[in-house]
Design an enzyme around this catalytic site. Sequence first.
Site, mmCIF file in Angstrom:
data_model
loop_
_atom_site.group_PDB
_atom_site.id
_atom_site.type_symbol
_atom_site.label_atom_id
_atom_site.label_comp_id
_atom_site.label_asym_id
_atom_site.label_seq_id
_atom_site.Cartn_x
_atom_site.Cartn_y
_atom_site.Cartn_z
ATOM 1 N N GLY A 1 0.551 -1.277 0.142
ATOM 2 C CA GLY A 1 0.173 0.050 0.006
ATOM 3 C C GLY A 1 0.676 1.256 0.074
ATOM 4 O O GLY A 1 0.359 2.308 -0.006
ATOM 5 N N CYS A 2 2.147 1.145 -0.008
ATOM 6 C CA CYS A 2 3.222 2.401 0.088
ATOM 7 C C CYS A 2 2.817 3.374 -1.177
ATOM 8 O O CYS A 2 2.723 4.519 -1.048
ATOM 9 C CB CYS A 2 4.438 1.782 0.143
ATOM 10 S SG CYS A 2 4.636 1.040 1.757
ATOM 11 N N THR A 3 2.822 2.723 -2.370
ATOM 12 C CA THR A 3 2.668 3.379 -3.845
ATOM 13 C C THR A 3 1.310 4.046 -3.643
ATOM 14 O O THR A 3 1.029 5.057 -3.950
ATOM 15 C CB THR A 3 2.741 2.357 -4.801
ATOM 16 O OG1 THR A 3 4.154 1.995 -4.843
ATOM 17 C CG2 THR A 3 2.556 3.230 -6.127
#
Length: 293
Positions: free
Chosen positions: A182-184
Amino acid sequence: MARAVPDRDAACAIAQAAAVVGDWWSLLLVRETARGRHRFDELQRELDISRKVLTERLNHLVDSGVLDKVPYQEGPVRFEYRLSDAGHALLPVLVSMQDWADRWLLGDGSLTASADERSAEAHRVHDLPGTRLPRFTLPAHTGTALDPVDTAAGATVLFCYPATGRPGPLPENWADIPGTTGCTLENRLFRAAYERFTTAGLAVRGISTQRPDEQRVFATAEEIPFPLLSDMDHELSAALRLPTFRAGQALRLKRAILVLDRERTVRHVQFPVTDIPAAVETALREGTSAASA
Protein backbone atom coordinates in the site's frame (compact mmCIF):
# COMPACT_ATOMS: atom_id res chain seq x y z
CA MET A 1 28.79 3.33 36.97
CA ALA A 2 30.83 2.30 33.96
CA ARG A 3 32.74 -0.92 34.24
CA ALA A 4 36.33 -1.29 33.17
CA VAL A 5 36.84 -3.63 30.23
CA PRO A 6 38.95 -6.63 31.32
CA ASP A 7 42.14 -7.28 29.39
CA ARG A 8 40.71 -10.46 27.85
CA ASP A 9 38.01 -8.34 26.13
CA ALA A 10 40.20 -5.39 25.20
CA ALA A 11 39.81 -6.13 21.48
CA CYS A 12 36.08 -6.96 21.72
CA ALA A 13 34.02 -4.11 20.30
CA ILE A 14 30.85 -5.41 21.98
CA ALA A 15 32.51 -5.26 25.39
CA GLN A 16 33.90 -1.80 24.66
CA ALA A 17 30.44 -0.53 23.62
CA ALA A 18 28.81 -2.11 26.67
CA ALA A 19 31.28 -0.28 28.90
CA VAL A 20 30.02 3.01 27.46
CA VAL A 21 26.26 2.50 27.03
CA GLY A 22 25.53 -0.86 28.62
CA ASP A 23 24.18 0.79 31.75
CA TRP A 24 20.39 1.33 32.15
CA TRP A 25 20.65 5.06 32.85
CA SER A 26 23.18 5.71 30.09
CA LEU A 27 20.90 4.20 27.46
CA LEU A 28 17.91 6.15 28.71
CA LEU A 29 19.92 9.38 28.64
CA VAL A 30 20.74 8.74 24.98
CA ARG A 31 17.03 8.09 24.41
CA GLU A 32 15.98 11.33 26.10
CA THR A 33 18.56 13.55 24.39
CA ALA A 34 17.38 12.11 21.06
CA ARG A 35 13.86 13.17 22.07
CA GLY A 36 15.00 16.76 22.61
CA ARG A 37 15.58 16.87 26.36
CA HIS A 38 18.98 18.47 26.87
CA ARG A 39 19.07 20.16 30.26
CA PHE A 40 19.90 18.64 33.62
CA ASP A 41 16.60 19.49 35.34
CA GLU A 42 14.39 18.22 32.52
CA LEU A 43 16.41 15.00 32.26
CA GLN A 44 16.10 14.47 36.00
CA ARG A 45 12.38 15.20 35.91
CA GLU A 46 11.71 12.88 32.95
CA LEU A 47 13.76 9.95 34.27
CA ASP A 48 13.09 10.42 38.00
CA ILE A 49 16.79 9.86 38.64
CA SER A 50 18.85 11.15 41.59
CA ARG A 51 21.02 14.19 40.95
CA LYS A 52 24.12 12.23 41.97
CA VAL A 53 23.52 9.37 39.56
CA LEU A 54 22.51 11.75 36.77
CA THR A 55 25.69 13.77 37.23
CA GLU A 56 27.81 10.61 37.13
CA ARG A 57 26.13 9.26 33.99
CA LEU A 58 26.27 12.57 32.13
CA ASN A 59 29.95 12.99 32.94
CA HIS A 60 30.59 9.43 31.78
CA LEU A 61 28.80 9.99 28.46
CA VAL A 62 30.62 13.28 27.91
CA ASP A 63 33.99 11.68 28.72
CA SER A 64 33.15 8.79 26.37
CA GLY A 65 32.34 11.18 23.52
CA VAL A 66 28.65 10.28 23.29
CA LEU A 67 27.37 13.65 24.52
CA ASP A 68 28.70 17.17 24.04
CA LYS A 69 28.43 19.56 26.99
CA VAL A 70 27.36 22.90 25.53
CA PRO A 71 26.93 26.18 27.48
CA TYR A 72 23.54 27.84 27.00
CA GLN A 73 23.72 30.53 29.71
CA GLU A 74 26.30 32.80 31.27
CA GLY A 75 26.40 34.22 34.83
CA PRO A 76 26.20 31.55 36.13
CA VAL A 77 27.28 29.28 33.31
CA ARG A 78 24.80 26.51 32.66
CA PHE A 79 25.18 23.62 30.27
CA GLU A 80 22.99 21.38 28.17
CA TYR A 81 23.83 17.97 26.77
CA ARG A 82 23.54 17.17 23.09
CA LEU A 83 24.36 14.08 21.06
CA SER A 84 27.78 14.17 19.47
CA ASP A 85 28.47 12.53 16.11
CA ALA A 86 29.21 9.34 18.04
CA GLY A 87 25.93 9.76 19.93
CA HIS A 88 23.95 10.20 16.72
CA ALA A 89 25.57 7.02 15.41
CA LEU A 90 23.96 5.19 18.35
CA LEU A 91 20.41 6.01 17.21
CA PRO A 92 20.08 2.99 14.88
CA VAL A 93 21.20 0.82 17.81
CA LEU A 94 18.58 2.41 20.05
CA VAL A 95 15.82 1.94 17.46
CA SER A 96 16.94 -1.67 16.88
CA MET A 97 16.63 -2.35 20.60
CA GLN A 98 13.14 -0.84 20.61
CA ASP A 99 12.17 -2.89 17.56
CA TRP A 100 13.46 -6.10 19.15
CA ALA A 101 11.59 -5.45 22.39
CA ASP A 102 8.36 -4.48 20.59
CA ARG A 103 8.43 -7.80 18.77
CA TRP A 104 9.92 -10.25 21.25
CA LEU A 105 9.22 -8.82 24.71
CA LEU A 106 6.08 -6.71 24.32
CA GLY A 107 4.70 -8.61 21.32
CA ASP A 108 4.16 -12.25 20.41
CA GLY A 109 7.21 -12.58 18.14
CA SER A 110 5.30 -12.13 14.88
CA LEU A 111 6.90 -10.12 12.09
CA THR A 112 4.43 -7.42 11.10
CA ALA A 113 4.39 -3.95 9.60
CA SER A 114 1.18 -3.18 11.45
CA ALA A 115 0.08 -3.46 15.08
CA ASP A 116 -2.84 -4.32 17.29
CA GLU A 117 -4.67 -1.27 18.67
CA ARG A 118 -3.99 -2.60 22.17
CA SER A 119 -0.27 -3.16 21.64
CA ALA A 120 2.48 -1.37 23.53
CA GLU A 121 3.71 0.35 20.37
CA ALA A 122 0.20 1.58 19.52
CA HIS A 123 -0.11 2.92 23.06
CA ARG A 124 3.26 4.69 22.66
CA VAL A 125 2.19 6.34 19.40
CA HIS A 126 -1.22 7.33 20.76
CA ASP A 127 0.58 9.13 23.61
CA LEU A 128 2.48 11.37 21.15
CA PRO A 129 -0.01 14.29 20.96
CA GLY A 130 1.49 17.14 22.98
CA THR A 131 5.04 15.99 22.20
CA ARG A 132 7.30 18.57 20.58
CA LEU A 133 9.60 17.39 17.81
CA PRO A 134 13.25 18.50 18.24
CA ARG A 135 14.82 20.58 15.49
CA PHE A 136 16.79 18.62 12.91
CA THR A 137 16.81 18.04 9.17
CA LEU A 138 16.46 14.93 7.07
CA PRO A 139 17.79 14.35 3.53
CA ALA A 140 15.08 14.80 0.91
CA HIS A 141 14.68 13.18 -2.49
CA THR A 142 15.24 16.64 -4.01
CA GLY A 143 18.89 16.59 -2.95
CA THR A 144 18.45 19.05 -0.08
CA ALA A 145 18.04 18.59 3.66
CA LEU A 146 14.68 19.66 5.05
CA ASP A 147 13.09 20.13 8.43
CA PRO A 148 10.31 17.52 8.80
CA VAL A 149 8.07 20.41 9.93
CA ASP A 150 7.33 23.18 7.47
CA THR A 151 7.01 26.13 9.86
CA ALA A 152 5.70 28.33 7.03
CA ALA A 153 2.61 26.13 6.77
CA GLY A 154 -0.35 26.14 9.11
CA ALA A 155 0.43 22.52 9.98
CA THR A 156 2.45 19.63 8.57
CA VAL A 157 1.22 16.14 7.77
CA LEU A 158 3.92 13.47 8.03
CA PHE A 159 3.04 10.08 6.63
CA CYS A 160 5.50 7.29 7.42
CA TYR A 161 5.53 4.20 5.21
CA PRO A 162 7.69 1.04 4.94
CA ALA A 163 9.04 1.21 1.35
CA THR A 164 7.94 1.63 -2.25
CA GLY A 165 8.62 -1.09 -4.81
CA ARG A 166 10.40 1.26 -7.17
CA PRO A 167 13.35 1.18 -7.73
CA GLY A 168 13.20 -2.28 -6.10
CA PRO A 169 13.52 -5.07 -5.64
CA LEU A 170 11.69 -5.33 -2.35
CA PRO A 171 12.84 -7.98 0.13
CA GLU A 172 11.79 -11.56 -0.50
CA ASN A 173 8.35 -12.38 0.90
CA TRP A 174 7.67 -8.67 1.42
CA ALA A 175 3.98 -9.04 0.55
CA ASP A 176 3.63 -11.82 3.13
CA ILE A 177 4.39 -9.39 5.98
CA PRO A 178 1.10 -7.89 7.20
CA GLY A 179 0.89 -4.15 6.59
CA THR A 180 3.65 -3.76 4.01
CA THR A 181 1.55 -3.33 0.88
CA GLY A 182 0.00 0.00 0.00
CA CYS A 183 2.98 2.39 0.03
CA THR A 184 2.60 3.37 -3.63
CA LEU A 185 -1.16 3.72 -3.18
CA GLU A 186 -0.65 5.96 -0.15
CA ASN A 187 1.75 8.24 -2.04
CA ARG A 188 -0.66 8.42 -4.98
CA LEU A 189 -3.60 9.29 -2.73
CA PHE A 190 -1.66 12.08 -1.05
CA ARG A 191 -0.58 13.23 -4.53
CA ALA A 192 -4.20 13.28 -5.71
CA ALA A 193 -5.27 15.26 -2.63
CA TYR A 194 -2.20 17.50 -2.53
CA GLU A 195 -3.96 20.60 -3.90
CA ARG A 196 -6.62 20.25 -1.21
CA PHE A 197 -3.89 20.06 1.44
CA THR A 198 -2.08 23.14 0.14
CA THR A 199 -5.34 25.08 -0.21
CA ALA A 200 -5.94 24.35 3.49
CA GLY A 201 -2.47 25.74 4.30
CA LEU A 202 -0.97 22.33 5.01
CA ALA A 203 2.44 20.89 4.12
CA VAL A 204 2.84 17.20 3.32
CA ARG A 205 5.96 15.09 3.86
CA GLY A 206 6.37 11.40 3.07
CA ILE A 207 8.96 9.56 5.17
CA SER A 208 10.61 6.16 4.85
CA THR A 209 13.99 4.68 5.73
CA GLN A 210 14.87 4.25 2.05
CA ARG A 211 17.85 6.22 0.75
CA PRO A 212 17.17 9.60 -0.91
CA ASP A 213 18.36 8.30 -4.28
CA GLU A 214 15.86 5.45 -4.05
CA GLN A 215 13.10 7.87 -3.10
CA ARG A 216 14.11 10.11 -6.02
CA VAL A 217 13.54 7.33 -8.56
CA PHE A 218 10.06 6.74 -7.18
CA ALA A 219 9.17 10.45 -6.84
CA THR A 220 10.24 11.17 -10.42
CA ALA A 221 8.34 8.23 -11.88
CA GLU A 222 5.19 9.02 -9.88
CA GLU A 223 5.46 12.83 -10.18
CA ILE A 224 5.23 13.25 -6.43
CA PRO A 225 4.75 16.99 -5.69
CA PHE A 226 5.77 16.93 -2.00
CA PRO A 227 9.14 16.06 -0.44
CA LEU A 228 10.01 12.49 0.45
CA LEU A 229 12.37 12.49 3.42
CA SER A 230 14.80 9.74 4.33
CA ASP A 231 15.01 8.59 7.94
CA MET A 232 17.80 6.18 7.05
CA ASP A 233 19.78 7.29 10.13
CA HIS A 234 16.67 6.90 12.34
CA GLU A 235 16.69 10.41 13.79
CA LEU A 236 12.93 10.84 13.47
CA SER A 237 12.31 7.26 14.61
CA ALA A 238 14.34 7.86 17.76
CA ALA A 239 12.93 11.34 18.44
CA LEU A 240 9.33 10.08 18.45
CA ARG A 241 10.00 6.40 19.25
CA LEU A 242 8.13 5.41 16.09
CA PRO A 243 7.30 1.73 15.49
CA THR A 244 9.50 -0.18 13.06
CA PHE A 245 9.95 -3.69 11.72
CA ARG A 246 12.96 -5.42 10.18
CA ALA A 247 12.83 -6.75 6.63
CA GLY A 248 15.63 -7.31 4.14
CA GLN A 249 18.16 -6.70 6.94
CA ALA A 250 16.92 -3.12 7.33
CA LEU A 251 14.65 -1.33 9.76
CA ARG A 252 11.50 -0.02 8.10
CA LEU A 253 8.97 2.43 9.47
CA LYS A 254 5.51 1.07 10.11
CA ARG A 255 2.75 3.05 8.45
CA ALA A 256 1.68 5.97 10.62
CA ILE A 257 0.37 9.49 10.03
CA LEU A 258 1.14 12.47 12.26
CA VAL A 259 -0.09 16.06 12.20
CA LEU A 260 2.21 18.70 13.74
CA ASP A 261 1.48 22.38 14.18
CA ARG A 262 3.93 25.14 13.29
CA GLU A 263 5.29 25.03 16.86
CA ARG A 264 6.44 21.45 16.14
CA THR A 265 3.91 19.92 18.53
CA VAL A 266 2.19 16.67 17.56
CA ARG A 267 -1.54 17.37 17.39
CA HIS A 268 -2.91 14.14 15.95
CA VAL A 269 -1.73 10.60 15.15
CA GLN A 270 -3.10 7.65 13.22
CA PHE A 271 -1.66 4.22 13.98
CA PRO A 272 -2.08 1.56 12.84
CA VAL A 273 -3.22 2.72 9.40
CA THR A 274 -5.37 0.02 7.85
CA ASP A 275 -7.75 2.03 5.65
CA ILE A 276 -5.40 4.22 3.63
CA PRO A 277 -8.00 6.30 1.69
CA ALA A 278 -9.86 7.07 4.93
CA ALA A 279 -6.57 7.91 6.67
CA VAL A 280 -5.70 10.51 4.00
CA GLU A 281 -9.07 12.20 4.48
CA THR A 282 -8.64 12.14 8.26
CA ALA A 283 -5.18 13.68 7.89
CA LEU A 284 -6.69 16.51 5.82
CA ARG A 285 -9.43 17.12 8.35
CA GLU A 286 -7.15 17.00 11.41
CA GLY A 287 -4.47 19.06 9.69
CA THR A 288 -7.01 21.75 8.83
CA SER A 289 -8.15 21.80 12.43
CA ALA A 290 -4.55 22.12 13.70
CA ALA A 291 -3.80 24.91 11.21
CA SER A 292 -6.80 26.95 12.32
CA ALA A 293 -6.23 26.53 16.06
